[in-house]
Write a protein that holds these residues in place. Structure first.
Motif, PDB file in Angstrom:
ATOM      1  N   ARG A 154      65.414  47.139  83.613  1.00 10.17           N
ATOM      2  CA  ARG A 154      64.490  47.002  84.749  1.00 10.17           C
ATOM      3  C   ARG A 154      65.247  47.155  86.068  1.00 10.17           C
ATOM      4  N   GLU A 155      66.443  46.561  86.130  1.00 14.33           N
ATOM      5  CA  GLU A 155      67.261  46.661  87.359  1.00 14.33           C
ATOM      6  C   GLU A 155      67.663  48.113  87.609  1.00 14.33           C
ATOM      7  N   ILE A 195      66.296  43.106  81.130  1.00 10.99           N
ATOM      8  CA  ILE A 195      66.454  42.970  82.593  1.00 10.99           C
ATOM      9  C   ILE A 195      67.392  44.047  83.132  1.00 10.99           C
ATOM     10  N   LEU A 238      60.982  45.049  78.526  1.00 11.39           N
ATOM     11  CA  LEU A 238      62.184  45.841  78.801  1.00 11.39           C
ATOM     12  C   LEU A 238      63.317  44.889  79.191  1.00 11.39           C
ATOM     13  N   MET A 254      57.403  44.552  83.645  1.00 10.68           N
ATOM     14  CA  MET A 254      57.513  45.209  82.320  1.00 10.68           C
ATOM     15  C   MET A 254      58.357  44.321  81.410  1.00 10.68           C
ATOM     16  N   TRP A 280      53.839  51.037  79.699  1.00  8.53           N
ATOM     17  CA  TRP A 280      53.566  50.124  80.813  1.00  8.53           C
ATOM     18  C   TRP A 280      52.880  50.859  81.964  1.00  8.53           C
ATOM     19  N   LEU A 325      58.370  51.962  78.307  1.00  8.59           N
ATOM     20  CA  LEU A 325      58.241  52.166  79.760  1.00  8.59           C
ATOM     21  C   LEU A 325      56.997  52.999  80.082  1.00  8.59           C
ATOM     22  N   SER A 354      54.639  47.436  88.703  1.00 10.94           N
ATOM     23  CA  SER A 354      55.981  47.023  89.134  1.00 10.94           C
ATOM     24  C   SER A 354      56.922  46.980  87.936  1.00 10.94           C
ATOM     25  N   PHE A 355      58.168  47.438  88.126  1.00 11.17           N
ATOM     26  CA  PHE A 355      59.150  47.368  87.033  1.00 11.17           C
ATOM     27  C   PHE A 355      59.379  45.923  86.612  1.00 11.17           C
ATOM     28  N   ASP A 356      59.315  44.984  87.574  1.00  9.87           N
ATOM     29  CA  ASP A 356      59.569  43.566  87.261  1.00  9.87           C
ATOM     30  C   ASP A 356      58.585  43.005  86.239  1.00  9.87           C
ATOM     31  N   LYS A 389      64.802  50.061  88.909  1.00  5.97           N
ATOM     32  CA  LYS A 389      64.538  49.726  90.327  1.00  5.97           C
ATOM     33  C   LYS A 389      65.507  50.440  91.259  1.00  5.97           C
TER      34      LYS A 389
END
Ligand code: SF4
Length: 351
Positions: free
Chosen positions: A53-54, A50, A48, A45, A33, A30, A41-43, A57
């Motif tokens: 990432r969620e 999902i 990682l 990366m 990135w 993380l 944006s986390f999306d 967010k």
């Protein structure tokens, strides 16, 4: 929501994710990135899971200032106007020179210090930038210049950085952290108009950073005319603080001296400058004034600049004649916010 991801130091992010039960290598992915790949944006990366990432967010804000205008100068420097979430604007300047890629970043929206040569001053102070808004400037500029790694950072954009001390210091910690952007302190400079108590505080802190002081005259009455802060902290107080800073940090001080025609370039100005700076281990950056619409100061001729520089040569300090960059896009010294001036100045007056 924990807050904005860019407002945390890397070890704070690490502590939160360890509490979530994440493995160290995931946390390093993380951080990589954000600080090494300049991901916005986390999306994006992608290595990682999902689910992580969620969760990121849901837990962290990652909204960034929007690039409103991007202007390229004929000397290749670039100015970005960034729109903040509250619709205020700040400006940053990216300058590429041989192997040095310097980013000039902002610390406030507007400024309260009212230096008479400065376009930002005309806006007045609207607000301090948040930590994440300071760090985001580096992320955005690097993202837009993937070929040119930023090597140097100067807090010389909009605002007086030492008037936003806590947020600027935290941003510096993030930018210098080994797990963060890992910037060398020797490649970072704070430029100040001379806020003496904050210079003392910085000297006593554990922060390592170089200091540049906007001097512009070593004659008190003239400096006060240009820079009202001189009425609050005298040249003697400023000099004492700088000598202490130098002693405690071992960093050489830089002085910025904007050369203004018929104002600060006479023999008595040279004499005062030599007296003020001659016994400080310092560097003097001479900058030819750029005409700014609406400001009365005049740009000197090349001959005047040469004569002034020659007279100063008796001093032991290193003297450089700094080329002001980006004059055609209002990105040069004193010009930031010049193009935004009418609107932001008006908005501020209406508050
Ligand atoms: S020169 Fe710097 S300190 Fe002075 S008014 Fe402009 S932004 Fe503020």
């Amino acid at each position: 929501m924990n807050g904005h991801i860019l407002s945390f130091e890397p070890q704070e992010i690490e502590a939160i994710l360890l509490q979530w039960g994440e493995k160290k290598y995931r946390i390093n992915q993380l951080l990589d990135w954000i600080y090494k790949k300049y991901c916005l944006s986390f999306d994006d990366m992608l290595n990682l899971p999902i689910t992580l990432r969620e969760r990121l967010k849901e837990s962290f804000d990652f909204t960034l200032p929007q690039v409103d205008i991007r202007l390229k100068s004929k000397d290749s420097s670039e100015k970005y106007s960034l729109k903040l979430s509250d619709e205020n604007f700040i400006e940053i300047v990216f300058m590429s020179n041989n192997k040095k890629n310097t980013l000039c970043i902002s610390s406030q929206v507007g400024c309260a210090r009212n230096c008479q040569f400065c376009a930002t001053a005309k806006i007045g102070l609207i607000r301090n930038l948040k930590v994440e808004e300071i760090v985001a400037q580096l992320l955005i500029a690097q993202k837009f210049n993937p070929e040119n790694r930023i090597t140097n950072i100067v807090f010389m954009g909009m605002g007086e950085p030492l008037d936003n001390y806590d947020n600027v210091v935290k941003a510096i910690r993030i930018i210098q952290a080994e797990l963060g952007f890992a910037f060398s302190p020797r490649r970072m400079t704070i430029s100040t108009c001379g806020v003496v108590p904050a210079i003392n505080k910085l000297a006593d802190s554990d922060i390592k950073i170089k200091l540049a002081v906007s001097l512009n005259s070593a004659i008190s009455a003239k400096r006060s005319e240009l820079m009202p802060i001189n009425q609050k902290y005298s040249l003697d107080e400023l000099k004492a603080a700088l000598i202490e800073f130098r002693k405690k940090t071992s960093y050489r001080i830089s002085f910025e001296y904007i050369m203004i025609k018929n104002f600060n370039m006479s023999d008595s100005d040279v004499k005062a400058l030599i007296k003020f700076a001659g016994d400080i281990s310092c560097k003097i950056n001479l900058i030819k004034w750029n005409n700014v619409p609406g400001l009365p100061w005049l740009s000197p001729s090349d001959e005047d600049v040469e004569a002034f520089t020659k007279k100063l040569m008796v001093i032991s300090a290193a003297i450089t004649l700094r080329q002001s960059r980006g004059e055609d896009i209002a990105a040069a010294c004193g010009q930031l916010a010049a193009q935004r001036l009418p609107k932001q100045e008006k908005d501020n007056k209406e508050k």
